[in-house]
Design an enzyme around this catalytic site. Structure first.
Site, PDB file in Angstrom:
ATOM      1  N   THR A 194    -120.971 -53.880  87.836  1.00 62.62           N
ATOM      2  CA  THR A 194    -121.844 -54.503  86.829  1.00 62.62           C
ATOM      3  C   THR A 194    -121.029 -55.277  85.782  1.00 62.62           C
ATOM      4  O   THR A 194    -121.256 -56.469  85.552  1.00 62.62           O
ATOM      5  CB  THR A 194    -122.679 -53.405  86.121  1.00 62.62           C
ATOM      6  OG1 THR A 194    -123.388 -52.674  87.114  1.00 62.62           O
ATOM      7  CG2 THR A 194    -123.655 -53.991  85.121  1.00 62.62           C
ATOM      8  N   VAL A 195    -120.078 -54.613  85.152  1.00 65.11           N
ATOM      9  CA  VAL A 195    -119.328 -55.261  84.051  1.00 65.11           C
ATOM     10  C   VAL A 195    -118.288 -56.234  84.610  1.00 65.11           C
ATOM     11  O   VAL A 195    -118.089 -57.334  84.079  1.00 65.11           O
ATOM     12  CB  VAL A 195    -118.663 -54.201  83.138  1.00 65.11           C
ATOM     13  CG1 VAL A 195    -117.930 -54.874  81.986  1.00 65.11           C
ATOM     14  CG2 VAL A 195    -119.708 -53.217  82.600  1.00 65.11           C
ATOM     15  N   GLU A 249    -112.685 -52.894  73.214  1.00 69.34           N
ATOM     16  CA  GLU A 249    -113.885 -53.273  72.455  1.00 69.34           C
ATOM     17  C   GLU A 249    -115.167 -52.908  73.213  1.00 69.34           C
ATOM     18  O   GLU A 249    -116.155 -52.469  72.625  1.00 69.34           O
ATOM     19  CB  GLU A 249    -113.862 -54.780  72.174  1.00 69.34           C
ATOM     20  CG  GLU A 249    -115.003 -55.282  71.338  1.00 69.34           C
ATOM     21  CD  GLU A 249    -115.032 -54.673  69.939  1.00 69.34           C
ATOM     22  OE1 GLU A 249    -114.167 -54.999  69.136  1.00 69.34           O
ATOM     23  OE2 GLU A 249    -115.938 -53.859  69.667  1.00 69.34           O
ATOM     24  N   GLY A 289    -121.060 -51.671  73.792  1.00 65.86           N
ATOM     25  CA  GLY A 289    -121.082 -52.863  74.659  1.00 65.86           C
ATOM     26  C   GLY A 289    -120.693 -54.143  73.951  1.00 65.86           C
ATOM     27  O   GLY A 289    -119.541 -54.341  73.560  1.00 65.86           O
ATOM     28  N   ILE A 319    -121.462 -55.332  71.001  1.00 70.25           N
ATOM     29  CA  ILE A 319    -121.323 -55.357  69.534  1.00 70.25           C
ATOM     30  C   ILE A 319    -119.837 -55.187  69.184  1.00 70.25           C
ATOM     31  O   ILE A 319    -119.215 -54.226  69.627  1.00 70.25           O
ATOM     32  CB  ILE A 319    -122.115 -54.196  68.876  1.00 70.25           C
ATOM     33  CG1 ILE A 319    -123.583 -54.220  69.297  1.00 70.25           C
ATOM     34  CG2 ILE A 319    -121.973 -54.237  67.357  1.00 70.25           C
ATOM     35  CD1 ILE A 319    -124.389 -53.011  68.806  1.00 70.25           C
ATOM     36  N   ASP A 344    -122.065 -39.554  76.921  1.00 71.05           N
ATOM     37  CA  ASP A 344    -121.615 -40.945  76.752  1.00 71.05           C
ATOM     38  C   ASP A 344    -121.572 -41.310  75.259  1.00 71.05           C
ATOM     39  O   ASP A 344    -120.594 -41.889  74.779  1.00 71.05           O
ATOM     40  CB  ASP A 344    -122.562 -41.877  77.526  1.00 71.05           C
ATOM     41  CG  ASP A 344    -122.208 -43.338  77.338  1.00 71.05           C
ATOM     42  OD1 ASP A 344    -121.158 -43.764  77.853  1.00 71.05           O
ATOM     43  OD2 ASP A 344    -122.957 -44.050  76.639  1.00 71.05           O
ATOM     44  N   LYS A 366    -118.265 -42.267  72.723  1.00 74.35           N
ATOM     45  CA  LYS A 366    -118.183 -43.443  71.847  1.00 74.35           C
ATOM     46  C   LYS A 366    -117.975 -43.047  70.388  1.00 74.35           C
ATOM     47  O   LYS A 366    -117.167 -43.651  69.681  1.00 74.35           O
ATOM     48  CB  LYS A 366    -119.457 -44.284  72.001  1.00 74.35           C
ATOM     49  CG  LYS A 366    -119.587 -44.911  73.393  1.00 74.35           C
ATOM     50  CD  LYS A 366    -120.989 -45.454  73.624  1.00 74.35           C
ATOM     51  CE  LYS A 366    -121.157 -46.055  74.992  1.00 74.35           C
ATOM     52  NZ  LYS A 366    -122.561 -46.305  75.348  1.00 74.35           N
TER      53      LYS A 366
HETATM   54  N1  LIG Z   1    -122.679 -50.910  82.790  1.00 77.03           N
HETATM   55  C1  LIG Z   1    -122.622 -51.076  81.477  1.00 77.03           C
HETATM   56  O1  LIG Z   1    -123.528 -51.613  80.844  1.00 77.03           O
HETATM   57  C2  LIG Z   1    -121.417 -50.606  80.720  1.00 77.03           C
HETATM   58  C3  LIG Z   1    -120.360 -49.997  81.343  1.00 77.03           C
HETATM   59  N2  LIG Z   1    -119.269 -49.609  80.629  1.00 77.03           N
HETATM   60  C4  LIG Z   1    -118.132 -49.011  81.303  1.00 77.03           C
HETATM   61  O2  LIG Z   1    -117.542 -50.002  82.153  1.00 77.03           O
HETATM   62  C5  LIG Z   1    -116.957 -49.392  83.282  1.00 77.03           C
HETATM   63  C6  LIG Z   1    -117.519 -50.035  84.544  1.00 77.03           C
HETATM   64  O3  LIG Z   1    -118.900 -49.822  84.553  1.00 77.03           O
HETATM   65  P1  LIG Z   1    -119.870 -50.563  85.600  1.00 77.03           P
HETATM   66  O4  LIG Z   1    -119.411 -51.949  85.819  1.00 77.03           O
HETATM   67  O5  LIG Z   1    -121.234 -50.331  85.103  1.00 77.03           O
HETATM   68  O6  LIG Z   1    -119.608 -49.694  86.908  1.00 77.03           O
HETATM   69  P2  LIG Z   1    -119.972 -50.075  88.421  1.00 77.03           P
HETATM   70  O7  LIG Z   1    -120.175 -48.773  89.104  1.00 77.03           O
HETATM   71  O8  LIG Z   1    -121.049 -51.078  88.463  1.00 77.03           O
HETATM   72  O9  LIG Z   1    -118.629 -50.752  88.942  1.00 77.03           O
HETATM   73  C7  LIG Z   1    -117.479 -50.035  89.271  1.00 77.03           C
HETATM   74  C8  LIG Z   1    -116.798 -50.773  90.409  1.00 77.03           C
HETATM   75  O10 LIG Z   1    -115.554 -50.129  90.658  1.00 77.03           O
HETATM   76  C9  LIG Z   1    -115.361 -50.077  92.079  1.00 77.03           C
HETATM   77  N3  LIG Z   1    -114.419 -48.992  92.370  1.00 77.03           N
HETATM   78  C10 LIG Z   1    -114.634 -47.658  92.370  1.00 77.03           C
HETATM   79  N4  LIG Z   1    -113.494 -47.004  92.664  1.00 77.03           N
HETATM   80  C11 LIG Z   1    -112.538 -47.944  92.839  1.00 77.03           C
HETATM   81  C12 LIG Z   1    -111.154 -47.901  93.159  1.00 77.03           C
HETATM   82  N5  LIG Z   1    -110.509 -46.750  93.363  1.00 77.03           N
HETATM   83  N6  LIG Z   1    -110.479 -49.066  93.273  1.00 77.03           N
HETATM   84  C13 LIG Z   1    -111.115 -50.259  93.076  1.00 77.03           C
HETATM   85  N7  LIG Z   1    -112.431 -50.353  92.782  1.00 77.03           N
HETATM   86  C14 LIG Z   1    -113.132 -49.212  92.644  1.00 77.03           C
HETATM   87  C15 LIG Z   1    -116.751 -49.852  92.641  1.00 77.03           C
HETATM   88  O11 LIG Z   1    -116.820 -50.229  94.007  1.00 77.03           O
HETATM   89  C16 LIG Z   1    -117.588 -50.745  91.721  1.00 77.03           C
HETATM   90  O12 LIG Z   1    -117.708 -52.047  92.235  1.00 77.03           O
HETATM   91  C17 LIG Z   1    -117.243 -47.899  83.136  1.00 77.03           C
HETATM   92  O13 LIG Z   1    -116.143 -47.275  82.520  1.00 77.03           O
HETATM   93  C18 LIG Z   1    -118.454 -47.862  82.220  1.00 77.03           C
HETATM   94  O14 LIG Z   1    -118.561 -46.658  81.491  1.00 77.03           O
HETATM   95  C19 LIG Z   1    -119.161 -49.829  79.281  1.00 77.03           C
HETATM   96  C20 LIG Z   1    -120.172 -50.433  78.607  1.00 77.03           C
HETATM   97  C21 LIG Z   1    -121.397 -50.852  79.263  1.00 77.03           C
HETATM   98  N1  LIG Z   2    -124.659 -45.998  79.928  1.00 78.27           N
HETATM   99  C1  LIG Z   2    -124.321 -46.668  78.730  1.00 78.27           C
HETATM  100  C2  LIG Z   2    -123.750 -48.014  79.064  1.00 78.27           C
HETATM  101  C3  LIG Z   2    -122.886 -48.504  78.016  1.00 78.27           C
HETATM  102  O1  LIG Z   2    -121.968 -47.915  77.538  1.00 78.27           O
HETATM  103  C4  LIG Z   2    -125.571 -46.846  77.863  1.00 78.27           C
HETATM  104  O2  LIG Z   2    -126.665 -46.549  78.346  1.00 78.27           O
HETATM  105  O3  LIG Z   2    -125.427 -47.214  76.709  1.00 78.27           O
END
Ligand SMILES: NC(=O)C1=CN([C@@H]2O[C@H](COP(=O)(O)OP(=O)(O)OC[C@H]3O[C@@H](n4cnc5c(N)ncnc54)[C@H](O)[C@@H]3O)[C@@H](O)[C@H]2O)C=CC1
Ligand SMILES: N[C@@H](CC=O)C(=O)O
Length: 440
Positions: free
Chosen positions: A13-14, A129, A134, A136, A201, A205
């Protein structure tokens, strides 16, 4: 000057949002950073999805260590999540002399001390950051914009998933499970949504914000953590009748004896801006001795809002990586040899006000018994609401709900009084206690 080269670990996602925004706004970002910023290598276990996300011209591998080993990569972005492999990869990237950008609050709240020490020793930056609220820029605000202040307290809605669930349940009368599924579909929820709904979570934070605000080490293990799974719909309703909304808040406060660090559902006066933050939006209120109260509001989750913060860190590193490490902004705002030894207080020492709901026998003298017991404990009452018996158990009911708002009380004192109240034969069910924050 040739663009700074970035390796991306995890393009979910990110990660995909980061790639997209960096491409879309590359010219403007270059004018700000003074140099181009290019993601030239991506690692993800799902190769097909990663290739589809980046197209031609970017090297895609399934081994994250190949990115770290690439001598051309200057900055590694970790967007895998979790504490396991992510910790190993971040430490390996630091050891290889790469700067790191991560959105991984879980990793930093639990292993931050080790990671920041390793980065300091190696002279590289770990920027985060996106890890709090997220899109902000709250880390920047706390670490730089408010640097003149003695921060007094921070209170925030810092988990979009739970705020979305609470808002939808209240507005649309939807049930918890349905709304949680929708939050997952929209990409707000963590891979393990129990982290969201159980307050973990938000605790990650607020632990990071507390460390930056008060110059203490990151100590997630000392945070008090309560989620929203035990909240009853009737408490949301009674709170409204008393002029409050229930929000999952992350709170950290400076007190003479130490620091309060806690996450739990809280009653917030309906007139406060924080009470009106709805859906997946986040908001953080920071009180500093010089500036007074300030509010930061925006999207705390989602692909592009979070990417916005990741890219801000990339720009900062691009601008600063050639500067002497001693002249960069310290990871936790305070220089590592100037950290405070203020302790995180146990919950029994926290002072706040409370909402109490008691199912009691609807008979003469019960109210006096309850208020008398609270008075004996030195707990002052702010308001009392008694529901009509027929509202609680139907016509002719012999039970009623007694709702009491207290003034500020030490939690240890309240715990003792609640144990005595619970033992009364006229108290018919477990007493519900929700903390209350006036935020003034
Ligand atoms: N989704 C959100 O809105 C937010 C997420 N975060 C943080 O950002 C980080 C990423 O979150 P998302 O993008 O939502 O997660 P996600 O689950 O969508 O993406 C994670 C990616 O990492 C890959 N992956 C897993 N293990 C791996 C490995 N060993 N080597 C290479 N790739 C690997 C997965 O295949 C996946 O594509 C997390 O730490 C989350 O807490 C922070 C703020 C907001
Ligand atoms: N799971 C978190 C994603 C961002 O950190 C949330 O719901 O705020």
């Amino acid at each position: 000057m040739k663009p700074i080269q970035v390796g991306l670990l995890g393009i979910g996602t990110v990660g995909s949002g980061t790639f997209k925004v960096l491409q879309r706004n590359q010219e403007e970002i270059k004018r700000r950073a003074g140099r181009g910023i290019e993601i030239t290598m991506v690692a993800d276990l799902d190769l097909a999805r990663a290739r589809a996300a980046v197209g031609e011209g970017v090297q895609v591998v399934n081994d994250a260590r190949a990115v770290i080993a690439n001598p051309d990569i200057d900055i590694v972005i970790e967007l895998i999540g979790g504490y396991g492999i992510a910790r190993e990869l971040v430490l390996e990237a630091i050891a290889a002399g790469k700067h790191v950008v991560t959105a991984n609050k879980a990793l930093l709240a639990v292993h931050g001390t080790e990671i920041f020490a390793a980065a300091h020793a190696k002279g590289v930056m770990v920027a985060f950051e996106a890890a709090v609220a997220g899109g902000i820029p709250i880390i920047k605000a706390l670490r730089e914009g408010l640097t003149a202040n003695s921060i007094q307290w921070i209170a925030g809605i810092i988990n979009g998933t739970t705020n979305f669930i609470l808002s939808e349940m209240r507005d649309k009368g939807l049930d918890f499970a349905t709304v949680l599924k929708e939050a997952q579909r929209l990409g707000y929820a963590e891979a393990d949504p129990t982290f969201d709904i159980e307050g973990v979570d938000a605790a990650h934070k607020v632990t990071l914000m507390s460390a930056i605000a008060f110059g203490i080490p990151v100590q997630f293990d000392k945070a008090h953590v309560e989620g929203i799974t035990k909240l009853a719909a009737q408490d949301i309703k009674y709170a409204e009748q008393l002029g409050y909304r229930i929000k999952l808040l992350g709170v950290t406060k400076r007190k003479a004896q130490g620091i309060e660090l806690r996450v739990h559902p809280s009653l917030v006066p309906a007139k406060r801006l924080l009470a009106n933050v709805e859906g997946a939006m986040n908001a953080v209120v920071v009180n500093g001795d010089a500036v007074g109260t300030t509010l930061y509001y925006g999207k705390g989750a989602g692909s592009e809002p979070t990417a916005s913060a990741v890219i801000a860190d990339l720009v900062d590193i691009t601008r600063l990586h050639t500067a002497d490490a001693a002249h960069r902004v310290p990871h936790l705002a305070f220089h590592p040899d100037a950290m405070s030894d203020l302790q995180v207080l146990p919950m029994s020492e926290v002072v706040t006000s409370y909402y109490l709901r008691m199912r009691v026998a609807d008979e003469a003298g019960v109210l006096a018994q309850v208020t008398g017991l609270l008075a004996t404990a030195g707990i002052s009452i702010d308001a009392v609401l008694q529901r009509e018996a027929d509202e609680v158990g139907g016509e002719g009911s012999t039970q009623t709900d007694l709702i009491i708002l207290t003034h500020d009380t030490r939690e240890g004192t309240l715990d003792e009084a609640l144990a005595r109240l619970q033992a009364l034969p006229t108290v018919l069910a477990p007493i519900v206690r929700i903390r209350k924050e006036e935020l003034s």
